[in-house]
Design a protein around this motif. Sequence first.
Motif, mmCIF file in Angstrom:
data_model
loop_
_atom_site.group_PDB
_atom_site.id
_atom_site.type_symbol
_atom_site.label_atom_id
_atom_site.label_comp_id
_atom_site.label_asym_id
_atom_site.label_seq_id
_atom_site.Cartn_x
_atom_site.Cartn_y
_atom_site.Cartn_z
ATOM 1 N N SER A 149 0.872 -1.226 -0.024
ATOM 2 C CA SER A 149 -0.220 0.045 0.116
ATOM 3 C C SER A 149 0.782 1.247 0.106
ATOM 4 O O SER A 149 1.894 1.058 0.590
ATOM 5 C CB SER A 149 -0.911 0.081 1.189
ATOM 6 N N LYS A 150 0.326 2.232 -0.619
ATOM 7 C CA LYS A 150 1.243 3.304 -0.792
ATOM 8 C C LYS A 150 0.960 4.323 0.645
ATOM 9 O O LYS A 150 2.021 5.125 1.045
ATOM 10 C CB LYS A 150 0.568 4.347 -1.819
ATOM 11 N N PHE A 151 -0.069 4.193 1.453
ATOM 12 C CA PHE A 151 -0.432 4.833 2.497
ATOM 13 C C PHE A 151 -0.721 3.790 3.820
ATOM 14 O O PHE A 151 -1.389 3.180 3.281
ATOM 15 C CB PHE A 151 -1.401 6.080 2.588
ATOM 16 N N LEU A 152 -0.221 3.922 5.006
ATOM 17 C CA LEU A 152 -0.503 2.939 5.990
ATOM 18 C C LEU A 152 -1.389 3.810 7.137
ATOM 19 O O LEU A 152 -1.111 5.094 7.299
ATOM 20 C CB LEU A 152 0.461 2.138 6.623
ATOM 21 N N SER A 153 -2.167 3.204 7.751
ATOM 22 C CA SER A 153 -2.720 3.827 8.947
ATOM 23 C C SER A 153 -1.650 4.116 10.242
ATOM 24 O O SER A 153 -0.703 3.310 9.907
ATOM 25 C CB SER A 153 -3.915 2.618 9.679
ATOM 26 N N THR A 154 -1.950 4.517 11.203
ATOM 27 C CA THR A 154 -0.992 4.773 12.224
ATOM 28 C C THR A 154 -0.728 3.375 12.797
ATOM 29 O O THR A 154 0.361 3.115 13.247
ATOM 30 C CB THR A 154 -1.382 5.719 13.410
ATOM 31 N N THR A 155 -1.607 2.628 13.183
ATOM 32 C CA THR A 155 -1.557 1.384 13.792
ATOM 33 C C THR A 155 -0.726 0.428 12.874
ATOM 34 O O THR A 155 0.153 -0.272 13.198
ATOM 35 C CB THR A 155 -2.695 0.676 13.938
ATOM 36 N N SER A 156 -0.911 0.453 11.578
ATOM 37 C CA SER A 156 -0.097 -0.476 10.464
ATOM 38 C C SER A 156 1.105 -0.036 10.263
ATOM 39 O O SER A 156 2.157 -0.721 10.507
ATOM 40 C CB SER A 156 -0.650 -0.354 9.355
ATOM 41 N N ALA A 157 1.528 1.340 10.558
ATOM 42 C CA ALA A 157 2.780 2.017 10.595
ATOM 43 C C ALA A 157 3.653 1.471 11.888
ATOM 44 O O ALA A 157 4.667 1.150 11.615
ATOM 45 C CB ALA A 157 3.014 3.417 10.189
ATOM 46 N N MET A 177 6.107 11.041 6.700
ATOM 47 C CA MET A 177 5.190 12.060 5.867
ATOM 48 C C MET A 177 3.838 11.428 5.519
ATOM 49 O O MET A 177 3.653 10.122 5.206
ATOM 50 C CB MET A 177 5.686 12.373 4.329
ATOM 51 N N GLY A 178 2.626 12.142 5.609
ATOM 52 C CA GLY A 178 1.667 11.431 5.321
ATOM 53 C C GLY A 178 0.636 12.500 5.188
ATOM 54 O O GLY A 178 0.900 13.969 5.001
ATOM 55 N N TRP A 179 -0.908 12.529 5.398
ATOM 56 C CA TRP A 179 -1.877 13.369 5.279
ATOM 57 C C TRP A 179 -2.796 12.845 6.207
ATOM 58 O O TRP A 179 -2.748 11.699 6.798
ATOM 59 C CB TRP A 179 -2.486 13.455 4.106
ATOM 60 N N ARG A 180 -4.018 13.586 6.513
ATOM 61 C CA ARG A 180 -5.175 13.112 7.107
ATOM 62 C C ARG A 180 -6.498 13.103 6.618
ATOM 63 O O ARG A 180 -6.571 13.722 5.428
ATOM 64 C CB ARG A 180 -5.501 14.177 8.545
ATOM 65 N N THR A 181 -7.333 12.111 6.708
ATOM 66 C CA THR A 181 -8.355 11.753 6.215
ATOM 67 C C THR A 181 -9.412 12.934 6.724
ATOM 68 O O THR A 181 -9.178 13.768 7.566
ATOM 69 C CB THR A 181 -9.163 10.375 6.418
ATOM 70 N N ALA A 182 -10.516 12.917 6.030
ATOM 71 C CA ALA A 182 -11.463 13.827 6.497
ATOM 72 C C ALA A 182 -12.024 13.586 8.016
ATOM 73 O O ALA A 182 -12.430 14.572 8.562
ATOM 74 C CB ALA A 182 -12.852 13.911 5.402
ATOM 75 N N GLY A 183 -12.037 12.526 8.275
ATOM 76 C CA GLY A 183 -12.358 12.096 9.638
ATOM 77 C C GLY A 183 -11.117 12.380 10.520
ATOM 78 O O GLY A 183 -11.197 12.050 11.900
ATOM 79 N N GLY A 184 -10.085 12.778 10.004
ATOM 80 C CA GLY A 184 -8.935 13.107 11.028
ATOM 81 C C GLY A 184 -7.955 12.106 11.469
ATOM 82 O O GLY A 184 -7.130 12.002 12.148
ATOM 83 N N HIS A 185 -8.282 10.679 10.331
ATOM 84 C CA HIS A 185 -7.228 9.805 10.630
ATOM 85 C C HIS A 185 -5.973 9.803 9.803
ATOM 86 O O HIS A 185 -6.205 10.701 8.735
ATOM 87 C CB HIS A 185 -8.009 8.625 10.296
ATOM 88 N N ARG A 186 -4.909 9.562 10.304
ATOM 89 C CA ARG A 186 -3.589 9.693 9.815
ATOM 90 C C ARG A 186 -3.287 8.640 8.722
ATOM 91 O O ARG A 186 -3.490 7.517 8.942
ATOM 92 C CB ARG A 186 -2.470 9.960 10.724
#
Length: 199
Positions: free
Chosen positions: A6-14, A35-44
Amino acid sequence: METKTSKFLSTTSAANLLGMSTTAVQVLMDENKLMGWRTAGGHRRISMQSIHEYQVKTQNFQIAQNRLHLKPRILVAIESPKIMTRLKEKSASWRLPVELEFVNSLMDAFILLGSNCPDVLIAELTAPPEQQSKTLEALKKFNSTSNPMPIILIAQESTASSAVTNTSELIQVVPGPLSEEWLRACLTGVVALAKYRGS
């Protein structure tokens, strides 16, 4: 379901991938080390590329630190209690940056090789020539099936035979007896080589 590709992972997976807590991952992201971004719901969502870069950077740092602080581990097998006692006392006064461990026999050394392999093995060969040949074969086999290490075998001149001349580059047989001067010179060489490789 997230995968390593995956190109991006959740905080838990990272956190699982890096072997740290989710809080530590959040701090690294806040410090722009990940580096990353936040979803509309505030999840990293953390960039897989930045995770790999962080792993490489921290691994290279750890390797450099280990080279600076780790001392070469040397295992010395000596069957004579008298010689061992003398060499233990003398080697402590040399203050060389090595971890030196003495054992009573090559058999004791073999036992330690399986669980806690040293950087160098130094051992006396006091057995009859036919046993020396079997010992050499066992050491060659050990070096071919695990992390190879330099092995220096000291043979009494009276027992040195053609059975011990067919050695690999990592296994050297030298004439004995094992003396304080020889051991100190050998340890000094190991230290110099470790410094050279670490630079």
